[in-house]
Design an enzyme around this catalytic site. Sequence first.
Site, PDB file in Angstrom:
ATOM      1  N   TYR A   1       0.840  -1.205   0.000  1.00  0.00           N
ATOM      2  CA  TYR A   1       0.000   0.000   0.000  1.00  0.00           C
ATOM      3  C   TYR A   1       0.875   1.256   0.000  1.00  0.00           C
ATOM      4  CZ  TYR A   1      -3.500   3.443   1.221  1.00  0.00           C
ATOM      5  OH  TYR A   1      -4.311   4.550   1.206  1.00  0.00           O
TER       6      TYR A   1
ATOM      7  N   HIS B   1       1.699   4.373  -3.132  1.00  0.00           N
ATOM      8  CA  HIS B   1       1.538   5.815  -2.933  1.00  0.00           C
ATOM      9  C   HIS B   1       2.861   6.574  -3.056  1.00  0.00           C
ATOM     10  CE1 HIS B   1      -2.345   4.459  -1.526  1.00  0.00           C
ATOM     11  NE2 HIS B   1      -2.751   5.698  -1.727  1.00  0.00           N
TER      12      HIS B   1
ATOM     13  N   TYR C   1      -4.382  17.551   0.274  1.00  0.00           N
ATOM     14  CA  TYR C   1      -4.785  16.166   0.525  1.00  0.00           C
ATOM     15  C   TYR C   1      -3.604  15.405   1.122  1.00  0.00           C
ATOM     16  CZ  TYR C   1      -7.584  11.965  -0.640  1.00  0.00           C
ATOM     17  OH  TYR C   1      -8.338  10.823  -0.600  1.00  0.00           O
TER      18      TYR C   1
ATOM     19  N   TRP D   1      -8.102   3.394 -10.397  1.00  0.00           N
ATOM     20  CA  TRP D   1      -7.289   3.487  -9.177  1.00  0.00           C
ATOM     21  C   TRP D   1      -8.019   2.843  -7.992  1.00  0.00           C
ATOM     22  CZ3 TRP D   1      -2.499   4.596  -7.550  1.00  0.00           C
ATOM     23  CH2 TRP D   1      -2.314   4.867  -6.184  1.00  0.00           C
TER      24      TRP D   1
END
Length: 131
Positions: free
Chosen positions: A24, A28, A47, A82
């Site tokens: 994960y 990113h 964000y 995504w």
Amino acid sequence: MTSATATKRVCFQLTVRPELLDEYIARHTPVWPEMLAEIAASGRRNYSLFLGEGGRLIGYYETDDDEAAQAYLAGSEVAARWEAEMGRFFVGLEGRPDQAATPLTEIFNLHDQLAAARGTATDTIEEGTAS
């Protein structure tokens, strides 16, 4: 005091499967450039994602119109791809992560409270000098 065009702060929580944490994080660093462009085009800004122990994931962003941002991303082919790839990373999640995350309720914001306190102090001063 808020206005119709006030920035909305949005915070949400998800849980990343502990066995998939490394993957994960790798997904990113970095996020697909086309996905970054879609997030920006949706109107989301500032964000961030924060990862805690046990896979606890906290997300935060700001937007002027969260419903419009969500609708934009819901209709985005890039975001759909995504989110389809990201769905398997989360515990107890039904549907797309960007639409099924648990929202958190904001109970304190320093800027807002300071602004409100300044407004109250100004109102009090103005009332005192008006007589």
